[in-house]
Structure formats: structure tokens, C-alpha cells
Enzyme design. Structure first.
Site, short mmCIF file in Angstrom:
data_model
loop_
_atom_site.label_atom_id
_atom_site.label_comp_id
_atom_site.label_asym_id
_atom_site.label_seq_id
_atom_site.Cartn_x
_atom_site.Cartn_y
_atom_site.Cartn_z
N ASP A 97 1.26 -15.76 1.89
CA ASP A 97 0.20 -14.83 1.50
C ASP A 97 0.51 -14.36 0.08
O ASP A 97 1.33 -13.46 -0.11
CB ASP A 97 0.13 -13.65 2.47
CG ASP A 97 -0.93 -12.65 2.05
OD1 ASP A 97 -1.18 -11.69 2.83
OD2 ASP A 97 -1.50 -12.80 0.95
N TYR A 157 1.51 -6.92 5.17
CA TYR A 157 0.10 -6.64 5.48
C TYR A 157 -0.72 -7.81 4.96
O TYR A 157 -0.52 -8.27 3.83
CB TYR A 157 -0.33 -5.35 4.80
CG TYR A 157 -1.80 -5.00 4.92
CD1 TYR A 157 -2.64 -5.06 3.81
CD2 TYR A 157 -2.36 -4.62 6.14
CE1 TYR A 157 -3.99 -4.73 3.92
CE2 TYR A 157 -3.71 -4.28 6.25
CZ TYR A 157 -4.52 -4.35 5.13
OH TYR A 157 -5.86 -4.03 5.24
N LYS A 179 -7.10 -10.64 -5.27
CA LYS A 179 -6.79 -9.66 -6.33
C LYS A 179 -6.97 -10.24 -7.74
O LYS A 179 -8.09 -10.36 -8.22
CB LYS A 179 -5.38 -9.10 -6.09
CG LYS A 179 -5.29 -8.27 -4.78
CD LYS A 179 -3.94 -7.67 -4.58
CE LYS A 179 -3.76 -7.06 -3.20
NZ LYS A 179 -4.35 -5.72 -3.06
#
Ligand code: KE4
Length: 434
Positions: free
Chosen positions: A245, A150, A273
Site C-alpha cells: 500500500d 490503515y 494522494k
């Protein structure tokens, strides 16, 4: 006998009813609604270190850490202090300020492959922008992603596999036009032959390979030996960009993320994050010759009102400074504590006769309720979702908050210690009972 409703939840239920008047499902991000595990999500009132406190005064050991950012634990004093100190001087300028380069310098120290970068406000923005940049730089339209990975909710990335590995993607969500999905090839993870087949079917048409170097969004799935090296080799040979990613793995698996751990040099990296210490902050960056294709220097447009926001920069600087200064203690400690938790529960499951596969890399891990190895999304999907949901509910009632989905990674912070290990193992002992 297990009662799954021992804790008081009246206040959370009131807050849920109020939230449902404003937000679809009462949430601002779907996974928070607990649909995959059942039960009603408690509302968090505050958090400190490894502990969450809900609106009814219940406490939980936090094993999802806001989906990754909270590696230093909640309300880490140096981060809170840094935000306080900066807030009084203005919360957004929409103009350049010294905090941006101060954070960028720390990012480049951790990720030498990130020669130039741009800050954005979410992992979605970072991945969406990196894909647009790869397309603009190569002049190619197709992209490769992997099932179970994702990368945020940009249209081109909400795509699932077509019928064959080299055929066009199909929309993974309502609202994504077929034409958009068709340029995304969604391939099985840990399968280099599928990548070679895709390039054979689309010679000189694929702009990039976008991959979670350690998958977190199908639950935790490590790369098979040689897999990342294989992607690097194919991308180089085919003139496509390799984009790692690292929104979840960056600063998590090591100070330099998965690319340091596995010694892989991508062309672009996305981060998020932990980068913002819990504030909205993400980034994409990499080769300077690629990044210089971005406006205002080049033809690829990308922008953002709050990009490089002074508060997010301050929180990120405090976070990275602490990780850098204490790298030698932090990562070995995260390894030890996470191993105690992950392997301790795996042992309890063995004794209870519950099929469980534990995948872990550093301080991110997943307990899959299956007895078979989990090496890609197809094998992850064979897990017993009902067994996971029951385990999740019982762990919540026993004061341990796991990510509310079998297909997510759990995280440990530097605030987790022997007390939390003991609490988790005690809760799991009961939760795994018949
Ligand atoms: P955000 O847009 O949610 O900041 O980041 C998207 C993203 C990109 N890349 C990776 C590897 C990610 O894990 C994410 C976001 N992760 C999910 C949970 N696995 C965020 C939680 C949520 O969607 O509420």
C-alpha cells in the site's frame, strides 16, 4: 506563560457551527475534527506553497500537506494551470480519453512493477479493489494486514487483531459484521514470525499480505532491516500476493516510492494522494496476469463513475511530470529540509528534557512523545498522548499546523525552505517549554 488562545478564531468558530448543521462533527473525515488533540479546528480559506491561511487571517506552516498529496506545495502553478486548461473541455465523460494512458505511462515509468493498473478515486477504493482482486485471483478468502496500518475504510480492512496472532480478526468499527472481520488476520508489524504462524494456521487459505511498506498511519514506522524482504519471500513461498500500500509512500519516499527505496517487487501496489496532485485520484496495479482477472477481461468486478476523471488525470500528469523532470533536485532537497526540521526539534526536546523519539523516512516523519524506540503499533501506543496534544495546540498557536494526531505522519513539501525551518524551530522551542 503560554496562552493557547492568542490567535483570533471567531470566523472559524462560526463556520464550525454552520458545518455541524450538515456534517457529523462538522467534518467530512473524522481526523479533521481535532478530537485527539483538543482545541477547535481552524477553517482553511486558501493555501499557497508551504502556507495555510485560515478564515480569521491566521497563517500556518503546513506540516501535514493534506495528509500527503501536496509534495509540490499548495496551488503549484503547473498543476493549477493543467486543471484550468482541461476543465474547459469537460469535467467528466464516463468514457475513455487520452489522459488516462498519459498518466498511466508516467506511473509505470516510476513503478515498473505496475505492468497494468486501474484508476479509482480514493485510497480506500484502491485497497478494497486490490484485496478483492487478490481473493479472486488466488481463490482464497483470508487476508493479512498489520496493526497500525490503515488502508482506508472498507469493511474487511477495519479489523483489529484477534486474541492470538493467527486467530480471526475482530471488527474495528461498528457496522462491520463479525463474519467479514474473521477473514482478516491483523498481525504485529515488523514481526515475521507472526506472519509465518498465520500461514501455518491457515495453509493455502491466505490470498494476500497487505502492508504499508513504511507505516504512516501509526505515526511513521520504518520496516526493520530484512522485514520487507521477509514478507516477499513468505508470500512467494505460500502462493499469496504481496500488496504494497503505497498510497502515502508512493512518489513520496522516492519517485518509485518504498519499493524503489527498499528494492522490493510486490505483486500489486496501491497508489493515491500525490498521484492526483490534490484531486481525487488513486490506483491499484501490478502483475498483468493478475490485473487481467479484472472485468471486463476477467471474473473480478470493479467499477467507478469518475475513475480516470479528466481533471484528476491532468493534475496527476502535471505533478508526475514535474517530479520526474526534477527528481535529482527534489528528493535530496526534501531530505535536507525535513532532516533540519525533524532533527532540529528533536535536539530542542533533548535540551528541554522532553522524551521524544523521531522516526523519519525522507520527507515523512513523526515525533513520538516517548523515550523508547517505536517499531510497531504497540510501542507507538506507549506515547504520551496528552503531551502530544499540548505540543500540537501550542504549535498551532505559534503558526505551525501538524497532523492532529500522534498516530499520523507529518510531511514536508518542496515549498518548505529555510524560512519554514526557522519558523518551526522557533515555535517548537516555545511549545516544548514547561
Ligand atoms: P483515502 O480513502 O483516505 O483516499 O485513502 C485511504 C488510505 C489508504 N492507504 C494509506 C496508506 C493511507 O494513508 C490512506 C489514508 N490516509 C489517511 C491519513 N493517514 C487519510 C486522512 C483521512 O482519513 O482523512
Amino acid at each position: 506563560m503560554h496562552s493557547e488562545t492568542e490567535k483570533p478564531h471567531a470566523q472559524s468558530r462560526n463556520l464550525q457551527r454552520r458545518a455541524e448543521q450538515f456534517f457529523p462533527g462538522g467534518v467530512n473525515s473524522p481526523v479533521r475534527a481535532f478530537r485527539a488533540v483538543g482545541g477547535a479546528p481552524p477553517f482553511i480559506e486558501r493555501a499557497e506553497g508551504a502556507t495555510l491561511f485560515d478564515a480569521d487571517g491566521n497563517r500556518y506552516v503546513d506540516l501535514f500537506g493534506s495528509w500527503g498529496p501536496m509534495i509540490l506545495g499548495h496551488a503549484f502553478p503547473p498543476v493549477v494551470e493543467a486543471i484550468r486548461e482541461v476543465a474547459g473541455r469537460g469535467t467528466s465523460f464516463g468514457a475513455s480519453h487520452s489522459g488516462e494512458a498519459a498518466l498511466a505511462e508516467l506511473v509505470r515509468r516510476c513503478f515498473p512493477s505496475v505492468e497494468k493498473m486501474r484508476f479509482v478515486n480514493s485510497g480506500t477504493e484502491a485497497c478494497m479493489s486490490a484485496v478483492r482482486l487478490a481473493r479472486g485471483f488466488t481463490g482464497r478468502n483470508f487476508i493479512i494486514k498489520f496493526e497500525g496500518c490503515y488502508h482506508g475504510h472498507a469493511d474487511a480492512l477495519l479489523v483489529k487483531a484477534g486474541s492470538g496472532v493467527a486467530t480471526f480478526g475482530i471488527p474495528g468499527s461498528a457496522g462491520v459484521p463479525l463474519e467479514t472481520a474473521q477473514h482478516t488476520l491483523a498481525l504485529p508489524y515488523n514481526n515475521l514470525a507472526a506472519v509465518e504462524a498465520a500461514f501455518a494456521a491457515h495453509p493455502a487459505e491466505i490470498a494476500c499480505i497487505l502492508v504499508e511498506p513504511v507505516v504512516g498511519n501509526a505515526g511513521t514506522i520504518p520496516p526493520a532491516p530484512g522485514y520487507l524482504e521477509g514478507l516477499r519471500k513468505i508470500a512467494t513461498e505460500q502462493g499469496a500476493l504481496l500488496i504494497l500500500d503505497e498510497v502515502m509512500t508512493g512518489f513520496r519516499l522516492s519517485l518509485g516510492g518504498a519499493q524503489q527505496l527498499f528494492d522490493i517487487t510486490p505483486d500489486l501496489t496501491t497508489l493515491g494522494k500525490i498521484l492526483g496532485g490534490g484531486l481525487p485520484c488513486a490506483a491499484f496495479g501490478g502483475r498483468a496476469d493478475v490485473m487481467d482477472h479484472l472485468a471486463p477481461l476477467g471474473p473480478v468486478y470493479q467499477a467507478g463513475t469518475l475513475s480516470g476523471n479528466p481533471l484528476a488525470m491532468a493534475a496527476g500528469i502535471a505533478t508526475l511530470k514535474h517530479l520526474i523532470a526534477h527528481e535529482g533536485e527534489i528528493y535530496p532537497q526534501l531530505e535536507r529540509v525535513t532532516q533540519s526540521i525533524a532533527e532540529g526539534v528533536a535536539e530542542l526536546a533533548r535540551k528541554a528534557g522532553v522524551p521524544l523519539t523521531t522516526n523519519r523516512v525522507g520527507s515523512m516523519f513523526t515525533w513520538f512523545f516517548t523515550g523508547d524506540p517505536v517499531t510497531d503499533f504497540a510501542s507507538a501506543a506507549k506515547s504520551d498522548g496528552k503531551a502530544f496534544a499540548r505540543f500540537h495546540r501550542r504549535m498551532m498557536e505559534a503558526g505551525v499546523w501538524l497532523p492532529p494526531s500522534q498516530f499520523e505522519a507529518a510531511f514536508v513539501s518542496v515549498a518548505h525552505g529555510p524560512t519554514e525551518v526557522e519558523q518551526v524551530l522557533e515555535a517548537a522551542h516555545g511549545a516544548l517549554a514547561g
